[in-house]
Motif scaffolding. Sequence first.
Motif, mmCIF file in Angstrom:
data_model
loop_
_atom_site.group_PDB
_atom_site.id
_atom_site.type_symbol
_atom_site.label_atom_id
_atom_site.label_comp_id
_atom_site.label_asym_id
_atom_site.label_seq_id
_atom_site.Cartn_x
_atom_site.Cartn_y
_atom_site.Cartn_z
ATOM 1 N N GLN A 250 54.815 53.731 66.853
ATOM 2 C CA GLN A 250 55.205 54.869 66.184
ATOM 3 C C GLN A 250 56.817 55.296 66.304
ATOM 4 O O GLN A 250 57.036 55.820 65.042
ATOM 5 N N LEU A 272 55.128 52.507 62.387
ATOM 6 C CA LEU A 272 56.232 53.191 62.671
ATOM 7 C C LEU A 272 56.329 54.808 61.812
ATOM 8 O O LEU A 272 56.272 54.855 60.611
ATOM 9 N N LEU A 275 62.373 55.954 63.247
ATOM 10 C CA LEU A 275 63.185 54.880 63.591
ATOM 11 C C LEU A 275 64.639 55.371 63.590
ATOM 12 O O LEU A 275 65.122 55.844 62.594
ATOM 13 N N LEU A 294 56.715 56.263 57.599
ATOM 14 C CA LEU A 294 57.796 56.571 58.002
ATOM 15 C C LEU A 294 58.501 57.893 57.705
ATOM 16 O O LEU A 294 58.641 58.176 56.426
#
Length: 523
Positions: A250, A272, A275, A294
Amino acid sequence: MGGLLKKHGQSKDEWTKVLKGMNSHLKTGESSVSHIMELSYHDLPPQLKSCFLCLGFFKEDATIRAEKLIQVWIAQGLIPPKEDKDETMEEIARDYLDELINRNMIQVKDTTKDDRVKNCLIHDFLHDLAITKAKEEIRLEILRDEGGGSQSSQKSRHRVIYCGTETPVFSSQKNNHIRSLFFHGHGNNIFGGSTVWKNFQLLRVLDFENAGLEFLPDAIGEIVGLRYLGLRNNDIKELPSSFSRLKNLQVLDISLNFSMEVPNIIWKMISLRHLYMSRITCQASPKVDYLKNLQTLTYIPTPRWTREHTTRMTSLRKLGLELDEKSDIINLFDSLAMLANLLCLNLRWYGNHDILFEDGLRKLPCLTQLKLQGKMTELPTVGNFPPNLSHLSLIHTALDKDPMPVLEKLPKLVYLKLDGAFTGEQMTITRDGLPKLNVLSLRELIKLRKIRVGARGMSDLRRLEIHRCPHLDNLPGELEFMEQLGELKMVTTEEIVSKLRYNHSRIFSRIPSLHLVSVTLKD
């Protein structure tokens, strides 16, 4: 104690329960501090107890990023997802954090520009309590690499390792049940061989922040249940291609590993949510548009950002981009305009080349937070800023002209930070300028000597911060009439502090929170 009583209301029965709890602890001979801490812990609801125990994973006296703490909670499965799709797990976790702060179990160190907790601290006594309870209730184990004296246990579920010598402090036989693993300090051989990692099949959280790493073993890619991988601030040169197997990951934090080579595998990490990167290099454009969950993406070079990235990234809320002299600003903002949920945009660039935004920013009607970091010759016009912009940071823009004639007309601006943003000697906010501004932060304005404020300018100002402006030895008299101004903090020379105290005693006397800090400044 106040936090404990506050949560029990003002009824006699509730306060009597607290008193009885105190008496029972006093009879056991415990110190007054420790038994109050113990009572505060036992008074927590179950979900907050679990979150509190995670504080034992961090170093004593450490500054803990609120964002990281929240992400660790989520990775551990401590934050239940809600059926209401409008509220994310991160927002629920923020509520948990606020509740622990309200109960005085966590201290706020500083806040973000939108007044959310940015960094937090935990008192030494509470840190010790978190470790003690975590050892009892969730099988926390702490290993210190001090001459090989620490031995790992087969029963531990959470492990914290303090590194410092050549010898690995955990074996490959006792890791089957570990759910989280934190490394503190630098170790030249903390991996202990690649075979070690094949036994961490239940591991959800792995944190190597500030560990001095130069490489990562491929075997980490075998930990397919991993949810959080913290690699911030190391010297890692390349991300192993085996990381493509981390489909449950994640959070991937590889920021502050400069010039890291990232193979085209990110798009395979389909879970994810966050990031973080810094000046990465990659052979092909990372297919981040495949990452439908995301929410945070920082920083990605614009040559690797394509229009296709925006079509499926419906969850993206925060984006950081690195521009260069070849960046196609028009096409870039046309693509960003397709990100319907984008609220925060950070743009940075290096060198002496100038970036002209023209009318690009106004194409982002949903954007509320904007950071521009890099040299600029001029600002966009008022009409070319995002129409709903409420938070603006200008970092190292080195503008020759006073930016206030433009900025003071932004109708919804509540937060403004100027850090190395202006090279002139005077800034002027005219009559009724910046009407909604709550926070003004001025930093490293090396030549600034005077700030002029017209009648009712910044009339809603609540906090003023001035850091390291070595020639600003006078404040605008209009501050005396700003009824909402509750906090003033200045970091400047001892000479200027003395002068300000003498000249502005009336202004200072009416500000509830006043901090004047003396330091040595260079021109």
